[in-house]
Write an enzyme that holds these catalytic residues in place. Structure first.
Site, PDB file in Angstrom:
ATOM      1  N   LYS A 210      39.199 -23.373 -36.866  1.00 30.52           N
ATOM      2  CA  LYS A 210      38.688 -22.254 -37.663  1.00 30.52           C
ATOM      3  C   LYS A 210      37.501 -21.608 -36.944  1.00 30.52           C
ATOM      4  O   LYS A 210      37.363 -20.392 -36.934  1.00 30.52           O
ATOM      5  CB  LYS A 210      38.250 -22.753 -39.039  1.00 30.52           C
ATOM      6  CG  LYS A 210      37.359 -21.773 -39.733  1.00 30.52           C
ATOM      7  CD  LYS A 210      37.428 -21.866 -41.204  1.00 30.52           C
ATOM      8  CE  LYS A 210      36.630 -20.767 -41.841  1.00 30.52           C
ATOM      9  NZ  LYS A 210      35.206 -20.843 -41.518  1.00 30.52           N
ATOM     10  N   ASP A 211      36.649 -22.449 -36.348  1.00 37.05           N
ATOM     11  CA  ASP A 211      35.531 -21.930 -35.551  1.00 37.05           C
ATOM     12  C   ASP A 211      35.991 -21.943 -34.094  1.00 37.05           C
ATOM     13  O   ASP A 211      35.555 -22.765 -33.292  1.00 37.05           O
ATOM     14  CB  ASP A 211      34.299 -22.810 -35.787  1.00 37.05           C
ATOM     15  CG  ASP A 211      33.888 -22.794 -37.247  1.00 37.05           C
ATOM     16  OD1 ASP A 211      33.227 -21.843 -37.664  1.00 37.05           O
ATOM     17  OD2 ASP A 211      34.280 -23.719 -37.987  1.00 37.05           O
TER      18      ASP A 211
ATOM     19  N   HIS B  39      37.292 -30.293 -43.743  1.00 36.89           N
ATOM     20  CA  HIS B  39      36.489 -31.336 -43.084  1.00 36.89           C
ATOM     21  C   HIS B  39      37.189 -32.694 -43.184  1.00 36.89           C
ATOM     22  O   HIS B  39      37.190 -33.475 -42.230  1.00 36.89           O
ATOM     23  CB  HIS B  39      35.129 -31.489 -43.785  1.00 36.89           C
ATOM     24  CG  HIS B  39      34.241 -30.277 -43.736  1.00 36.89           C
ATOM     25  ND1 HIS B  39      33.898 -29.558 -44.849  1.00 36.89           N
ATOM     26  CD2 HIS B  39      33.596 -29.675 -42.704  1.00 36.89           C
ATOM     27  CE1 HIS B  39      33.074 -28.578 -44.525  1.00 36.89           C
ATOM     28  NE2 HIS B  39      32.877 -28.620 -43.218  1.00 36.89           N
TER      29      HIS B  39
ATOM     30  N   SER C 121      36.206 -23.050 -46.496  1.00 37.30           N
ATOM     31  CA  SER C 121      34.880 -22.903 -45.892  1.00 37.30           C
ATOM     32  C   SER C 121      33.825 -23.205 -46.942  1.00 37.30           C
ATOM     33  O   SER C 121      34.004 -22.856 -48.120  1.00 37.30           O
ATOM     34  CB  SER C 121      34.700 -21.465 -45.398  1.00 37.30           C
ATOM     35  OG  SER C 121      33.335 -21.211 -45.142  1.00 37.30           O
ATOM     36  N   SER C 122      32.742 -23.833 -46.512  1.00 40.72           N
ATOM     37  CA  SER C 122      31.647 -24.081 -47.461  1.00 40.72           C
ATOM     38  C   SER C 122      31.106 -22.762 -47.991  1.00 40.72           C
ATOM     39  O   SER C 122      30.609 -22.686 -49.117  1.00 40.72           O
ATOM     40  CB  SER C 122      30.528 -24.862 -46.779  1.00 40.72           C
ATOM     41  OG  SER C 122      31.048 -26.042 -46.214  1.00 40.72           O
TER      42      SER C 122
ATOM     43  N   GLN D 232      33.521 -21.604 -31.231  1.00 43.52           N
ATOM     44  CA  GLN D 232      32.691 -22.821 -31.169  1.00 43.52           C
ATOM     45  C   GLN D 232      33.438 -23.940 -30.445  1.00 43.52           C
ATOM     46  O   GLN D 232      32.881 -24.644 -29.603  1.00 43.52           O
ATOM     47  CB  GLN D 232      32.338 -23.248 -32.589  1.00 43.52           C
ATOM     48  CG  GLN D 232      31.667 -24.600 -32.692  1.00 43.52           C
ATOM     49  CD  GLN D 232      31.196 -24.861 -34.103  1.00 43.52           C
ATOM     50  OE1 GLN D 232      30.196 -24.319 -34.532  1.00 43.52           O
ATOM     51  NE2 GLN D 232      31.900 -25.700 -34.841  1.00 43.52           N
TER      52      GLN D 232
ATOM     53  N   LEU E 133      31.412 -30.907 -48.077  1.00 42.94           N
ATOM     54  CA  LEU E 133      32.723 -31.148 -47.487  1.00 42.94           C
ATOM     55  C   LEU E 133      33.867 -30.662 -48.377  1.00 42.94           C
ATOM     56  O   LEU E 133      33.808 -30.776 -49.597  1.00 42.94           O
ATOM     57  CB  LEU E 133      32.887 -32.642 -47.193  1.00 42.94           C
ATOM     58  CG  LEU E 133      31.813 -33.239 -46.277  1.00 42.94           C
ATOM     59  CD1 LEU E 133      32.121 -34.708 -45.994  1.00 42.94           C
ATOM     60  CD2 LEU E 133      31.683 -32.468 -44.970  1.00 42.94           C
ATOM     61  N   HIS E 134      34.886 -30.128 -47.710  1.00 42.60           N
ATOM     62  CA  HIS E 134      36.116 -29.705 -48.386  1.00 42.60           C
ATOM     63  C   HIS E 134      37.292 -30.329 -47.638  1.00 42.60           C
ATOM     64  O   HIS E 134      37.097 -31.070 -46.648  1.00 42.60           O
ATOM     65  CB  HIS E 134      36.194 -28.176 -48.434  1.00 42.60           C
ATOM     66  CG  HIS E 134      35.972 -27.505 -47.110  1.00 42.60           C
ATOM     67  ND1 HIS E 134      36.812 -27.687 -46.026  1.00 42.60           N
ATOM     68  CD2 HIS E 134      34.989 -26.668 -46.676  1.00 42.60           C
ATOM     69  CE1 HIS E 134      36.377 -26.976 -45.011  1.00 42.60           C
ATOM     70  NE2 HIS E 134      35.260 -26.365 -45.359  1.00 42.60           N
TER      71      HIS E 134
HETATM   72  P1  AMP Z   1      30.778 -26.956 -40.719  1.00 45.85           P
HETATM   73  O1  AMP Z   1      30.396 -28.007 -41.700  1.00 45.85           O
HETATM   74  O2  AMP Z   1      31.119 -25.642 -41.333  1.00 45.85           O
HETATM   75  O3  AMP Z   1      29.808 -26.853 -39.565  1.00 45.85           O
HETATM   76  O4  AMP Z   1      32.147 -27.446 -40.070  1.00 45.85           O
HETATM   77  C1  AMP Z   1      32.257 -28.720 -39.499  1.00 45.85           C
HETATM   78  C2  AMP Z   1      33.570 -28.808 -38.791  1.00 45.85           C
HETATM   79  O5  AMP Z   1      34.628 -28.588 -39.721  1.00 45.85           O
HETATM   80  C3  AMP Z   1      33.747 -27.753 -37.669  1.00 45.85           C
HETATM   81  O6  AMP Z   1      34.406 -28.344 -36.566  1.00 45.85           O
HETATM   82  C4  AMP Z   1      34.617 -26.719 -38.346  1.00 45.85           C
HETATM   83  O7  AMP Z   1      35.391 -25.971 -37.430  1.00 45.85           O
HETATM   84  C5  AMP Z   1      35.495 -27.600 -39.203  1.00 45.85           C
HETATM   85  N1  AMP Z   1      36.102 -26.842 -40.304  1.00 45.85           N
HETATM   86  C6  AMP Z   1      35.470 -26.088 -41.227  1.00 45.85           C
HETATM   87  N2  AMP Z   1      36.360 -25.509 -42.058  1.00 45.85           N
HETATM   88  C7  AMP Z   1      37.592 -25.906 -41.632  1.00 45.85           C
HETATM   89  C8  AMP Z   1      38.921 -25.640 -42.069  1.00 45.85           C
HETATM   90  N3  AMP Z   1      39.169 -24.854 -43.091  1.00 45.85           N
HETATM   91  N4  AMP Z   1      39.943 -26.221 -41.395  1.00 45.85           N
HETATM   92  C9  AMP Z   1      39.692 -27.040 -40.331  1.00 45.85           C
HETATM   93  N5  AMP Z   1      38.462 -27.321 -39.880  1.00 45.85           N
HETATM   94  C10 AMP Z   1      37.424 -26.762 -40.512  1.00 45.85           C
END
Ligand code: AMP
Length: 286
Positions: free
Chosen positions: A150-151, A33, A186-187, A154, A29-30
């Site tokens: 960002k996605d 998230h 982003s991770s 999706q 997580l960042h």
């Molecule tokens: P992930 O863990 O990459 O699958 O992302 C989980 C959720 O966090 C998804 O809904 C992503 O779109 C969202 N997310 C990832 N990075 C960001 C970001 N920089 N800003 C806002 N939402 C994000």
């Protein structure tokens, strides 16, 4: 904060009768998230609701050549961050809990939407995403679910799934959180070395140039995006796509016809594939 590993513990938690806001993630997580968690909490605060996040690296949405094994897993640190943000529970199941038998039933999104852009370059990706999100929705039965813009594609796919399958869930799309320099958090930024982190800023910079050219020139959209693509390639990126599309259905937009646009981009820097986007709205009034 409860750390939930099994379906039985989850069932106990969700039966409380409180409203629930849900944030699905793959962990590591960042601040992006965590912002989703803050938004989720606010969305149910007035009804004294609960916020639940999930952490699950979903094998189903990775192609065999992608980074499933390498994907960063930092559960302990993630739990500390979620706790600090007032999350009430985290569901972090092992694969054997979420997929006790091979997942042969799948949620297949419509090809008109899911075979474009990310779906074209990552065949099966949105089927994997929809299948795991639908399962999590069935298990958690949230009132609200929060996703990042960002996605972007999706988010659109999930919105359509919820609408067409009559899932009684409000979907909230949260703006992309960025580093001070503008890099979308982003991770996968963890894979970048110091030089690449600096170079990575060029992706958002090109999207800003696209927005400028859309708003302040009469150039056609295809010329604008091919120039952005060319500029990225010249700076060492391997570009999958830079496309100006309609926000409504993600098909290519045309100047003079479409007003609500989003520029979607995906490109590889070294071994790391990054995506970003920029929403652009043209107004008719001059
Ligand atoms: P992930 O863990 O990459 O699958 O992302 C989980 C959720 O966090 C998804 O809904 C992503 O779109 C969202 N997310 C990832 N990075 C960001 C970001 N920089 N800003 C806002 N939402 C994000």
């Amino acid at each position: 904060m409860k750390i939930i590993k099994t379906i039985a513990e989850l069932e106990h938690f969700v039966q409380s009768g409180h409203k629930k806001a849900f944030v699905p993630t793959m962990g590591n997580l960042h601040a992006g998230h965590l912002h989703l968690v803050d938004v989720a909490k606010k969305s149910v605060a007035s009804s004294d609701g609960l916020t639940i996040a999930s952490i699950f690296v979903n094998r189903l949405q990775f192609a065999p050549h992608e980074d499933f094994d390498q994907y960063p897993r930092t559960l302990e640190q993630d739990c500390q961050l979620l706790k600090a943000h007032g999350c009430d529970a985290v569901f972090a199941p092992d694969e054997s809990v979420l997929y006790p038998t091979p997942q042969t039933f799948k949620v297949i999104p419509p090809s008109e939407l899911a075979n474009l852009w990310e779906g074209h370059f990552r065949p099966g990706f949105f089927t994997g995403v929809c299948t795991v999100v639908a399962k999590l929705f069935c298990m958690i039965r949230p009132d609200v679910a929060v996703f990042g813009r960002k996605d972007y594609q999706q988010l659109k796919v999930i919105e359509q799934m919820v609408q067409q399958l009559n899932m009684p869930i409000q979907i909230i799309g949260v703006p992309t959180q960025r580093s001070e320099s503008g890099l979308a958090l982003s991770s996968r930024n963890n894979y970048l070395n110091a030089q690449e982190i600096h170079q990575a800023l060029e992706l958002q910079a090109q999207l800003q140039t696209v927005a400028h050219d859309v708003l302040h020139t009469t150039l056609d959209f295809a010329s604008i995006t091919s120039e952005a693509s060319r500029a990225l390639t010249q700076k060492g990126w391997q570009v999958d796509y830079v496309s100006l599309v309609k926000q409504s259905d993600l098909t290519l937009a045309q100047r003079g016809q479409d007003l609500n646009l989003v520029c979607l981009a995906a490109a590889k820097l070294g071994k790391t594939r990054l995506i970003d986007n920029l929403e652009i709205s043209l107004t008719t009034s001059k």
